[in-house]
Design an enzyme around this catalytic site. Structure first.
Site, short mmCIF file in Angstrom:
data_model
loop_
_atom_site.label_atom_id
_atom_site.label_comp_id
_atom_site.label_asym_id
_atom_site.label_seq_id
_atom_site.Cartn_x
_atom_site.Cartn_y
_atom_site.Cartn_z
N ASP A 196 -17.23 -108.10 -72.10
CA ASP A 196 -17.02 -109.41 -72.75
C ASP A 196 -15.84 -110.14 -72.11
OD1 ASP A 196 -18.63 -110.46 -74.79
OD2 ASP A 196 -17.95 -108.95 -76.23
N LYS A 244 -29.30 -109.96 -77.02
CA LYS A 244 -28.61 -109.18 -75.97
C LYS A 244 -29.42 -107.93 -75.64
CE LYS A 244 -24.14 -111.11 -77.18
NZ LYS A 244 -22.85 -111.01 -77.86
N GLN A 247 -19.72 -106.84 -81.27
CA GLN A 247 -20.07 -108.20 -81.69
C GLN A 247 -19.02 -108.72 -82.68
OE1 GLN A 247 -22.50 -110.01 -80.31
NE2 GLN A 247 -22.06 -111.76 -81.60
N1 GUN Z 1 -19.45 -113.58 -81.10
C1 GUN Z 1 -19.69 -114.84 -80.69
N2 GUN Z 1 -19.71 -114.88 -79.35
C2 GUN Z 1 -19.46 -113.64 -78.91
C3 GUN Z 1 -19.35 -113.07 -77.60
O1 GUN Z 1 -19.47 -113.71 -76.57
N3 GUN Z 1 -19.10 -111.73 -77.59
C4 GUN Z 1 -18.94 -111.00 -78.71
N4 GUN Z 1 -18.67 -109.71 -78.58
N5 GUN Z 1 -19.03 -111.50 -79.92
C5 GUN Z 1 -19.29 -112.82 -80.01
#
Ligand code: GUN
Length: 279
Positions: free
Chosen positions: A119, A52, A96
């Site tokens: 998100d 990311k 996350q």
């Molecule tokens: N953990 C697994 N997929 C995601 C996601 O799309 N966003 C976040 N914040 N955590 C995750």
């Protein structure tokens, strides 16, 4: 012949479009920043977070990293989120997941200001999506819609079957396919006759979280198959929820793992950050 839907290529197109947009926003004096919060050092999470941050760098978005220890208390995490909510320089906040057991995920998600919820997990974002109001869309299902559209797969009027009912993928996937005028069925662990239902699908989305579970007996000849799973097989090779080698010959189009849905999630996160800054 089955079309392999190239998520790497399509996500790159989206990132390049965003890069141009961000350059224009910068010319107008708008800088974009994403807060990336990781609690603990879960190795899979570290990989996602690194990817990311890399995507941010490529597009021209500043990533503000908070890598905080596993022992961080919920209140300490909420205080960081509160700071980010109040900081006008931060356009998006990403916490996350999963979080350590002593922290309540729902409480944390609800603490993120909906206007920074890139998100798309906040109940306000979910509600807005449900009734078709503007708001951030969750990245994985939004990315799948882009994969389908940009590969020329028509959704309108199609039988869409989703296997999996998670809040992050299955449920929002159903809503977004419905929004595109698909006829949508959600299957889950208690579904009776799963094979028969799956075999009705023109578009089958596998998001059940079990390696190579979906073989050709679940797939109608000529269906489009989207694989959301990511696992390691017995040989430590990445694989999805779909047994690709067995299923691919029976499809008109299919996403591989890796290089299918995965890269799209990050591209859509970047898209949400840019949308946030534009607002
Ligand atoms: N953990 C697994 N997929 C995601 C996601 O799309 N966003 C976040 N914040 N955590 C995750």
């Amino acid at each position: 012949m089955s079309q392999i839907i190239d998520g790497k290529k399509i996500s790159q197109e989206i990132k390049d479009e965003l890069k141009e947009k961000v350059a224009k926003l910068k010319e107008q004096g708008t800088e974009i920043a994403l807060a990336v919060i990781q609690v603990g050092e879960d190795p899979a999470s570290s990989v996602y977070v690194r990817n990311k941050k890399r995507a941010c760098e490529y597009i021209g978005i500043e990533s503000v990293a908070y890598e905080i220890p596993e022992t961080t208390t919920q209140d300490e995490l909420l205080a960081i989120i509160d700071d980010c909510n109040k900081n006008p320089k931060i356009n998006g906040i990403l916490v996350q997941l999963p979080l350590p057991d002593h922290i309540d995920e729902d409480t944390v998600i609800k603490a993120i200001a909906p206007e920074k919820d890139v998100d798309g997990f906040h109940p306000q974002s979910v509600g807005a999506m449900t009734i078709g109001e503007p708001g951030f869309l969750p990245c994985t299902p939004a990315g799948i819609i882009q994969l389908l559209k940009r590969s020329g797969v028509e959704i309108e009027g199609k039988e869409c079957v989703i296997i999996g009912r998670s809040n992050i993928v299955g449920k929002p996937m159903a809503l977004l396919l419905l929004r595109e005028n698909g006829t949508v069925t959600i299957c889950h662990s208690r579904t009776k006759n799963l094979k028969e239902v799956a075999k009705r699908a023109d578009i089958l989305v596998a998001a059940l979280g079990r390696p190579k579970f979906i073989d050709e007996s679940y797939v109608k000849e000529g269906a489009v198959v989207i694989d959301v799973g990511i696992h390691r097989d017995a040989n430590n090779k990445l694989c999805g929820d779909v047994d690709f080698d067995r299923v691919a010959p029976h499809t008109s189009a299919i996403t591989p793992v890796p290089g299918g849905v995965g890269p799209m999630t990050i591209a859509m996160l970047m898209n949400n950050c840019v949308e946030s800054a534009e607002k």
